[in-house]
Motif scaffolding. Structure first.
Motif, mmCIF file in Angstrom:
data_model
loop_
_atom_site.group_PDB
_atom_site.id
_atom_site.type_symbol
_atom_site.label_atom_id
_atom_site.label_comp_id
_atom_site.label_asym_id
_atom_site.label_seq_id
_atom_site.Cartn_x
_atom_site.Cartn_y
_atom_site.Cartn_z
ATOM 1 N N SER A 64 0.969 -1.181 0.088
ATOM 2 C CA SER A 64 0.089 -0.013 0.130
ATOM 3 C C SER A 64 0.930 1.213 -0.074
ATOM 4 O O SER A 64 0.432 2.259 -0.627
ATOM 5 N N SER A 100 -8.716 0.864 -0.387
ATOM 6 C CA SER A 100 -8.022 0.074 0.343
ATOM 7 C C SER A 100 -8.613 -1.321 0.628
ATOM 8 O O SER A 100 -7.933 -2.382 0.650
ATOM 9 N N SER A 149 -5.451 -1.274 4.944
ATOM 10 C CA SER A 149 -5.026 -2.309 4.140
ATOM 11 C C SER A 149 -4.412 -3.316 5.105
ATOM 12 O O SER A 149 -4.416 -4.524 5.030
#
Length: 224
Positions: free
Chosen positions: A110, A196, A145
């Motif tokens: 991420s 996410s 995430s």
């Protein structure tokens, strides 16, 4: 079905299991670039954050702040490290390493997506009641995430027995609570956390598929 057809289908499954989540991740990156370049989306995000802020209570403040600590980078390393160490002692590295990969690689990825998209955080000046001020880029949410990755890692590792139902509940509830808390605290836009949820789920599936390919390669090497 002929033996050749069955063999070809089995061979095609790993490629598809890698290609599909990879394409989803790519789509999230492209969506982030579009969102960053579209002021109207930023205006909508800010309006949603303000509406959520208007519902603030001491209880929600405490939940959001606690969630932010639980799924912070330091806590992530401690939690995943502790569980991985326990797995190593009980089941060996063959269980510990995959769990650590499932729990951490999507979260680390991420940060790569953030650096590509480079979307700024919500403007604090437009959010007079925000609880936190964070630095760095905003899209996607690292906390969200991590919540997705940890929940799915636990489910994939321990979800074959009696723990399956509570782990499913955790794998669903933890990311949703975290996504809400990041918007509630004023450090992420709604579109950040929605992205996410999609990104991290795809990233876990991608890591899981790659791990299965490694296991298959290792098994064939051992047999050979």
């Amino acid at each position: 079905m002929t033996a050749t057809t069955a063999s070809s289908r089995r061979a095609a499954l790993p490629a598809r299991s890698i290609l599909v989540p990879f394409c989803i991740i790519l789509a999230v990156v492209l969506a982030g670039l579009v969102i960053r370049a579209t002021p109207a989306i930023g205006t909508w995000d800010l309006a949603v954050i303000r509406a959520i802020e208007s519902a603030r209570t001491p209880f929600l403040d405490a939940v959001a702040l606690a969630d932010g600590v639980l799924f912070s980078p330091v806590a992530a390393l401690v939690i995943v490290g502790a569980i991985s160490a326990g797995l190593w002692l009980r089941r060996g590295p063959g269980a510990a390493i995959p769990f650590a990969a499932l729990g951490l690689l999507p979260w680390l990825g991420s940060s790569v997506v953030k650096d590509i998209v480079q979307r700024p955080r919500p403007l604090s000046a437009g959010l007079p009641h925000h609880l936190l001020t964070d630095t760095g880029y905003s899209f996607p949410s690292g906390h969200t995430s991590l919540a997705v990755a940890l929940g799915l890692a636990l489910l994939l590792t321990f979800g074959a027995g009696r723990l399956r139902t509570p782990l499913i509940v955790f794998a669903v509830a933890a990311p949703l609570v975290t996504a809400f808390s990041r918007v509630y605290l004023g450090v992420h836009n709604p579109t950040d956390v929605l992205a996410s949820l999609v990104y991290a789920t795809a990233a876990v599936l991608l890591v899981d598929a790659l791990l299965r390919l490694v296991r298959r390669w290792w098994s064939s090497r051992a047999v050979g």
